[in-house]
Every structure is written in C-alpha cells, then in structure tokens.
Design a protein around this motif. Structure first.
Motif, PDB file in Angstrom:
ATOM      1  N   UNK A   1       1.394   5.067   3.019  1.00 33.50           N
ATOM      2  CA  UNK A   1       2.432   5.509   3.959  1.00 33.50           C
ATOM      3  C   UNK A   1       3.711   5.908   3.227  1.00 33.50           C
ATOM      4  N   UNK A   2       4.067   5.144   2.181  1.00 37.82           N
ATOM      5  CA  UNK A   2       5.265   5.489   1.415  1.00 37.82           C
ATOM      6  C   UNK A   2       5.121   6.855   0.738  1.00 37.82           C
ATOM      7  N   UNK A   3       3.932   7.113   0.163  1.00 37.57           N
ATOM      8  CA  UNK A   3       3.700   8.424  -0.439  1.00 37.57           C
ATOM      9  C   UNK A   3       3.775   9.532   0.609  1.00 37.57           C
ATOM     10  N   UNK A   4       3.171   9.276   1.780  1.00 33.90           N
ATOM     11  CA  UNK A   4       3.194  10.284   2.839  1.00 33.90           C
ATOM     12  C   UNK A   4       4.622  10.538   3.318  1.00 33.90           C
ATOM     13  N   UNK A   5       5.409   9.471   3.453  1.00 33.13           N
ATOM     14  CA  UNK A   5       6.801   9.623   3.890  1.00 33.13           C
ATOM     15  C   UNK A   5       7.608  10.401   2.857  1.00 33.13           C
ATOM     16  N   UNK A   6       7.360  10.100   1.598  1.00 33.70           N
ATOM     17  CA  UNK A   6       8.060  10.818   0.538  1.00 33.70           C
ATOM     18  C   UNK A   6       7.742  12.312   0.594  1.00 33.70           C
TER      19      UNK A   6
ATOM     20  N   UNK B   1      -0.301  13.818  -2.291  1.00 28.65           N
ATOM     21  CA  UNK B   1      -0.978  13.913  -0.992  1.00 28.65           C
ATOM     22  C   UNK B   1      -2.319  13.188  -1.025  1.00 28.65           C
ATOM     23  N   UNK B   2      -3.076  13.371  -2.102  1.00 33.61           N
ATOM     24  CA  UNK B   2      -4.399  12.740  -2.201  1.00 33.61           C
ATOM     25  C   UNK B   2      -4.283  11.239  -2.467  1.00 33.61           C
TER      26      UNK B   2
ATOM     27  N   UNK C   1      -5.954   8.749   0.166  1.00 31.15           N
ATOM     28  CA  UNK C   1      -6.960   7.787  -0.308  1.00 31.15           C
ATOM     29  C   UNK C   1      -6.539   6.355  -0.024  1.00 31.15           C
ATOM     30  N   UNK C   2      -5.305   6.001  -0.353  1.00 27.55           N
ATOM     31  CA  UNK C   2      -4.850   4.617  -0.160  1.00 27.55           C
ATOM     32  C   UNK C   2      -4.797   4.239   1.315  1.00 27.55           C
ATOM     33  N   UNK C   3      -4.422   5.182   2.172  1.00 31.12           N
ATOM     34  CA  UNK C   3      -4.388   4.876   3.600  1.00 31.12           C
ATOM     35  C   UNK C   3      -5.787   4.697   4.165  1.00 31.12           C
ATOM     36  N   UNK C   4      -6.743   5.501   3.695  1.00 32.01           N
ATOM     37  CA  UNK C   4      -8.126   5.334   4.146  1.00 32.01           C
ATOM     38  C   UNK C   4      -8.705   4.008   3.664  1.00 32.01           C
ATOM     39  N   UNK C   5      -8.472   3.686   2.384  1.00 34.37           N
ATOM     40  CA  UNK C   5      -8.974   2.414   1.840  1.00 34.37           C
ATOM     41  C   UNK C   5      -8.328   1.244   2.565  1.00 34.37           C
TER      42      UNK C   5
END
Length: 318
Positions: free
Chosen positions: A248-253, A274-275, A279-283
């Motif tokens: 989520x932090x990566x997506x927000x960034x 983005x990947x 990936x981390x959100x799916x895992x």
C-alpha cells in the motif's frame, strides 16, 4: 496396575523372545503389577506369531497388529491408548534398550514425581557418521527451539506418568518430540536419565539418513505449532497485514508521484515500484486468507482415523 510397557516393533522376530524373558525377570524381581503391549507396525516376518505365542502363556501380554507399516508415532499412539498402568514405559524391541533401567525410571515417576523421564544414551554403539553425529546436530537444534535441556530427544526408552500419554497426540513422525509435546500440553516436570545402550544383536536398523531430514522438518513444524497452532491468524494475519501495508505504501507513493510531482512522467505500469506494490499486496492478502482459513479449520476439525488395526490379541481372546 504399576506398569504398562509399550513396545513398538517392525520385523524383530529374533529379538522378541529374549526381550520378553529379560523384561519378565526384571518385573518379577520387583514384583510389579504390569502389562506388556507389543505393537506390530506391519511386520513382514514372524514377529506377530511370536507375540501371539507369548500372549498365550502370559495373560499380562497384549498385542496390536497394524494392517501395514504406519510408523513409530502411530504405533506409540495405539499403545498409549490401550495402556492402563500408573507409569508407562516405552522401549525399542531391538535389545538396544536395557529392561534393567525400568525400576529406576519407575521410581523417578512415582517417588520423585516427574511427569516424563527421557533416556539419554550417553555412550552409544551406533555408527558415528550414520547416527551419532546427525543425532547430536538434531538434538542441539531441538534444545534451541524447544527450550528443553535434554540430550537425547529421540531415545526410545522413556517413562511417563499415566496422565501424560492420555493428554498428548503423537501423529506423523512426532515421536521424536514427545517431550516437547508434553511440555506444550502443560507437563513441565520433565527430566532425563543416563541409560545403558547396547549394540544391536539381531537384524538391521529400520531408519536411514532420511529420518534426520524428516526430523528437522518436523522440528520446524512442531516449533510453529507450539507457538501458533491454536492461533494461526496471529502468524499469517500479522505477516499478511505487514506485506499488504508495504504494498500500500508503494502504491500510495506511485499515486502521489503521478498526480502531483511528475504528472507527465512514465506510466505507473512502466515503473518497478508498481510490480513491487502489486506483488506484496497480493501476497499479503493471500497470507491473511490463509490465517482466516486456518482459524476456520481449527474450529471445525475432527479427529481423523490415522491407522487401521488388522487384529488384536489379549488374554481374554485366547
């Protein structure tokens, strides 16, 4: 009844008569009331015939025969379920465990009030590379992960208070970790005793090098179960939330950067962040679902049949 002696075995027809005679000499000397339970774990030799012959002449001997080989853990579980003695002693059938240890083990349970006494084969007569060295590594790892200071977790010669064997579940290949299972069940008075170890007189060992690989894998399993077996969501859920939060932090960034900082820059899908976020959100989501499913299974689990007994023999049936 003072003693129940549970003896799991596989293809030990040559050693059984000598073992039985040796046990009886010790028990009669101390005038214990006893039962001996032989558990034939799918032997393909004449072991079952020997057990039936012994049971015919001694009403205190019982036999359990599995339909096929299920493993030592299942054999011990069947013996524990049938045992009625105040103290239960387990020993191997290959004559490497000495019945002379029975009185002292019995006294440690009854007089010193230990819950479990594990044998320690301080001086072994096994191959150094095949058994001694791997056993030391295995026992070191077991001590570090379990918190128990035993030197020989897998010694077949052990003594238990009756309540211990009725409150633990020995399944899979967890016979190596019975002291850990007992500790997790709330039995804290666990100790060890140096016992005599003898060279194998008949037959060959039934365990290869693969048992140490399986042993370490089981150690990881029991370590996990002891901490999270009754609350899987605490492990999978926490890890899942952490992974999802990182994503989520990566997506927000990426969103803030695209909207306010570099609106005309590269497409979000062209950026490695983005990947990472995806990936981390799916895992994280999958781990959370795994914890949730674990909680559901834990609430609805039932005791499944783990072995099939081909036939039993006891004095009442003869």
């Amino acid at each position: 009844m003072n003693l129940s002696i549970v003896i799991p075995l596989l293809n030990e027809q040559d050693s059984l008569p000598e073992l039985y005679d040796w046990i009886i000499r010790v028990l009669n000397t101390y005038q214990y009331t006893y039962e001996i339970i032989f558990v034939d774990d799918g032997s393909t030799d004449g072991s079952w015939q020997v057990i039936k012959k012994v049971a015919e002449k001694d009403r205190n001997v019982q036999g359990i025969r599995f339909l096929r080989n299920y493993g030592k853990s299942q054999a011990l579980h069947a013996g524990f379920k049938k045992a009625q003695g105040e103290v239960i002693i387990t020993m191997d059938a290959d004559l490497q465990d000495s019945p002379e240890e029975i009185p002292s083990l019995y006294n440690m349970i009854v007089q010193e009030e230990f819950d479990l006494v594990s044998g320690w084969k301080k001086k072994r007569y096994d191959s150094v590379l095949a058994k001694n060295l791997p056993s030391k590594l295995f026992n070191w790892a077991a001590r570090k992960t379990s918190g128990l200071t035993l030197h020989d977790f897998n010694c077949g010669l052990k003594a238990y208070h009756h309540e211990v064997v009725k409150n633990i579940e020995v399944s899979g290949e967890m016979h190596r970790y019975i002291p850990v299972l007992a500790k997790n069940a709330g039995f804290t008075r666990i100790t060890e005793k140096i016992v005599q170890h003898q060279a194998r007189k008949y037959g060959v060992t039934k365990f290869g090098m693969s048992r140490f690989i399986n042993g370490f894998l089981d150690l990881i399993t029991i370590s996990f179960l002891s901490h999270f077996g009754k609350r899987p969501m605490h492990f999978f859920g926490a890890l899942g939330v952490l992974m999802f939060f990182i994503g989520f932090l990566f997506a927000a960034y990426l969103g803030i950067d695209k909207l306010f900082i570099h609106p005309h820059g590269r497409l979000i899908a062209d950026r490695p962040q983005f990947y990472i976020a995806l990936t981390t959100m799916l895992i994280g989501t999958q781990l959370f679902i795994a914890g949730f499913l674990g909680e559901i299974i834990l609430k609805t689990k039932t005791n499944e049949e783990r072995y099939k007994i081909k036939e039993c023999v006891s004095h009442q049936q003869l």
